[in-house]
Scaffold this motif. Structure first.
Motif, short mmCIF file in Angstrom:
data_model
loop_
_atom_site.label_atom_id
_atom_site.label_comp_id
_atom_site.label_asym_id
_atom_site.label_seq_id
_atom_site.Cartn_x
_atom_site.Cartn_y
_atom_site.Cartn_z
N LEU A 352 8.17 -2.08 -3.23
CA LEU A 352 8.23 -0.64 -2.96
C LEU A 352 6.86 0.03 -3.14
O LEU A 352 6.50 0.95 -2.41
N GLY A 353 6.10 -0.45 -4.12
CA GLY A 353 4.82 0.21 -4.43
C GLY A 353 3.63 -0.38 -3.68
O GLY A 353 2.53 0.17 -3.72
N TYR A 354 3.85 -1.51 -2.98
CA TYR A 354 2.72 -2.26 -2.42
C TYR A 354 1.83 -1.41 -1.50
O TYR A 354 0.61 -1.35 -1.69
N ASN A 355 2.44 -0.75 -0.51
CA ASN A 355 1.62 -0.02 0.49
C ASN A 355 0.78 1.06 -0.14
O ASN A 355 -0.40 1.22 0.15
N ILE A 356 1.39 1.80 -1.03
CA ILE A 356 0.70 2.96 -1.60
C ILE A 356 -0.42 2.52 -2.56
O ILE A 356 -1.52 3.08 -2.55
N ILE A 357 -0.15 1.46 -3.35
CA ILE A 357 -1.19 0.99 -4.29
C ILE A 357 -2.31 0.33 -3.49
O ILE A 357 -3.49 0.48 -3.80
N SER A 358 -1.94 -0.34 -2.42
CA SER A 358 -2.93 -0.96 -1.54
C SER A 358 -3.86 0.11 -0.96
O SER A 358 -5.09 -0.08 -0.91
N GLU A 359 -3.29 1.23 -0.53
CA GLU A 359 -4.13 2.31 0.03
C GLU A 359 -5.06 2.87 -1.05
O GLU A 359 -6.24 3.12 -0.80
N LEU A 360 -4.52 3.02 -2.27
CA LEU A 360 -5.33 3.55 -3.37
C LEU A 360 -6.53 2.63 -3.64
O LEU A 360 -7.67 3.09 -3.78
N VAL A 361 -6.24 1.33 -3.68
CA VAL A 361 -7.31 0.35 -3.97
C VAL A 361 -8.34 0.35 -2.84
O VAL A 361 -9.55 0.39 -3.08
N LYS A 362 -7.87 0.33 -1.59
CA LYS A 362 -8.81 0.30 -0.45
C LYS A 362 -9.71 1.52 -0.43
O LYS A 362 -10.90 1.45 -0.20
N LYS A 363 -9.11 2.68 -0.70
CA LYS A 363 -9.88 3.92 -0.58
C LYS A 363 -10.79 4.18 -1.77
O LYS A 363 -11.89 4.68 -1.62
N TYR A 364 -10.31 3.88 -2.97
CA TYR A 364 -11.03 4.39 -4.15
C TYR A 364 -11.48 3.32 -5.13
O TYR A 364 -11.97 3.64 -6.20
N ALA A 365 -11.31 2.02 -4.79
CA ALA A 365 -11.73 0.98 -5.75
C ALA A 365 -12.67 0.00 -5.06
O ALA A 365 -12.50 -1.21 -5.20
N LYS A 366 -13.65 0.57 -4.36
CA LYS A 366 -14.49 -0.30 -3.52
C LYS A 366 -15.24 -1.37 -4.34
O LYS A 366 -15.36 -2.49 -3.92
N GLY A 367 -15.74 -1.00 -5.53
CA GLY A 367 -16.53 -1.98 -6.30
C GLY A 367 -15.68 -2.92 -7.15
O GLY A 367 -16.20 -3.77 -7.86
#
Ligand code: SF4
Length: 446
Positions: A352-367
């Motif tokens: 259930l959380g995969y898509n949203i956490i994936s977007e968070l990581v892609k957008k804001y956890a680049k390093g």
């Protein structure tokens, strides 16, 4: 202190929930307690004595709302109004905490005219009314006990006594019909209900086939909810829902609330609060709640506007937003990766959380050297996709899939803390530390 006493105290101290009873005197066909296999460890604590309740009350926090009848731990929470001393319990809480909001979840079956007067007396109060079905006979069929008064009377009394309440509905409308659902929403709307939460009835591989949603039901319910949202002004949410975007969008505004009076509308996208950028719905909601008179910058139909929300610190403004993710999760992960000197982090998340956490990581956890692993619920299976119902064996199954293609020996595995209790045990009493023992990879819960 035995395990049950420990959970009682944890429930009070950590969640500000006061357990009073495991009894409910109903037998809802969708009740998860009826469907659990024996290996699931949940605790029926019966009716707590006044003596025990009085020991627990001083451990409550007056800065947070006091919750009764909701379950956050493995204690089975029943129907609070069936506790023979519940009036006295409410008065005792009120005596110690004169101004704290008391939030009670109830199916309403024990409410009567005397109770409405008591509820008025112990305000500020909030009722989460698990109404489910409007028609008296259908309600009896679904819940096993329909109570003395029909839901229409209970709603009228809530309105009459000006009691703040929310309606919740487990939708089994393939059994009860769509007419009952719409009629119920209409009655809640006219009787000043604040919000309506509609739940898809979850089922597992242990659920009897006659109680599983028929094919296509979930899509049909989604369409119906969209239709009702256009027709009625009361905010209606459908859960569980797969959130597709991190945009901090307002999903509803409670009528006559502070947000409503300030001009906020469903569909507004919140971009900043007091000029600070907010990344997710959870960030936006929590920041607004914490602040006094925040200036909220929104995008409405592509045009930026600023709205001052006149409110006190900690006061809920009346915004309804789906729960997505707290972006501070990334800071915590980054801290753990640094302190453990691990090469890479593997974040195990629910489907259930995969898509949203994936977007968070892609957008804001680049390093951040972090990879996500979606974990399926193999133990419960069925429609279960939430992290809170994952077991250690599900995480181990997911690990096997990853370990068959890469070595994780220098890495850090992060499991969702919500799947484990305060001592780190899952619902079948297996500790998360077993994961590290069995895989040989450093493991934490977060
Ligand atoms: S009222 Fe709640 S606890 Fe009782 S049977 Fe219904 S769902 Fe289960």
């Amino acid at each position: 202190m035995d395990y049950q006493q420990q959970i009682l105290l944890t429930t009070v101290q950590r969640y500000n929930i006061l357990p009073v009873t495991s009894h409910c005197k109903s037998s809802c066909i969708f009740c998860s307690h009826r469907q659990n296999p024996k290996s699931i460890r949940v605790y029926n604590f019966g009716q707590l004595s006044m003596e025990t309740v009085n020991i627990l009350i001083p451990f409550l926090d007056d800065k947070r709302k006091i919750v009764i009848g909701e379950s956050a731990t493995r204690l089975i929470e029943g129907e609070p109004f069936c506790h023979p001393d519940f009036k006295q319990i409410l008065y005792n809480i009120r005596e110690q905490y004169p101004n704290t909001l008391i939030s009670i979840t109830t199916n309403g079956n024990f409410l009567n005219d005397d109770w409405f007067r008591v509820l008025e007396d112990v305000k500020p109060i909030e009722i989460n009314y698990s109404v489910n079905v409007l028609d008296f006979d259908l309600r009896k069929k679904v819940m096993g006990n329909a109570g003395k008064y029909p839901p229409s009377y209970i709603m009228e009394q809530f309105a009459e006594y000006n009691i703040l309440y929310h309606g919740s509905i487990v939708s089994m409308n393939w059994l009860t019909g769509w007419h009952d659902l719409e009629e119920l929403i209409m009655r809640l709307e006219v009787n000043n209900c604040s919000t309506i939460r509609i739940f898809l009835p979850g089922y597992t591989k242990f659920t009897h086939h006659t109680l599983k949603m028929p094919k296509g039901f979930s899509n049909k319910l989604c369409e119906k909810v969209k239709e009702y949202e256009k027709k009625y002004t009361i905010p209606i949410t459908l859960e569980p829902i797969v959130i597709k975007t991190l945009k901090p969008q307002v999903d509803g505004v409670i009528r006559n609330s502070l947000a409503d009076k300030s001009g906020m509308k469903k569909g507004d996208i919140i971009t900043k609060v007091d000029n600070f950028k907010v990344l997710t719905r959870v960030d936006a909601f929590n920041t607004i709640k914490k602040k006094e008179n925040p200036i909220v910058t929104i995008l409405r139909e592509g045009i930026e506007e600023s709205i001052t929300l006149n409110k006190r610190k900690g006061e809920s403004p009346g915004l309804v937003m789906y729960y997505d993710i707290d972006s501070s999760l990334l800071d915590s992960i980054s801290g753990y990766l640094r302190s453990s000197r691990s090469q890479k982090g593997w974040l195990f998340v629910s489907e259930l959380g995969y898509n949203i956490i994936s977007e968070l990581v892609k957008k804001y956890a680049k390093g951040l050297n972090l990879e996500l692993v979606a974990v399926q619920s193999n133990f419960f299976a069925g429609s279960i996709k939430a992290a809170g119902l994952l077991l250690l064996e599900d995480f181990l199954d997911a690990f096997k899939g990853v370990a068959s293609r890469v070595s994780l020996s220098e890495d850090l595995i992060i499991l969702p803390a919500i799947a484990f209790d305060h001592n780190g045990y899952d619902l079948c009493n297996r500790n998360y530390s077993e994961f590290e023992d069995l895989t040989g990879v450093k493991t934490i819960i977060l």
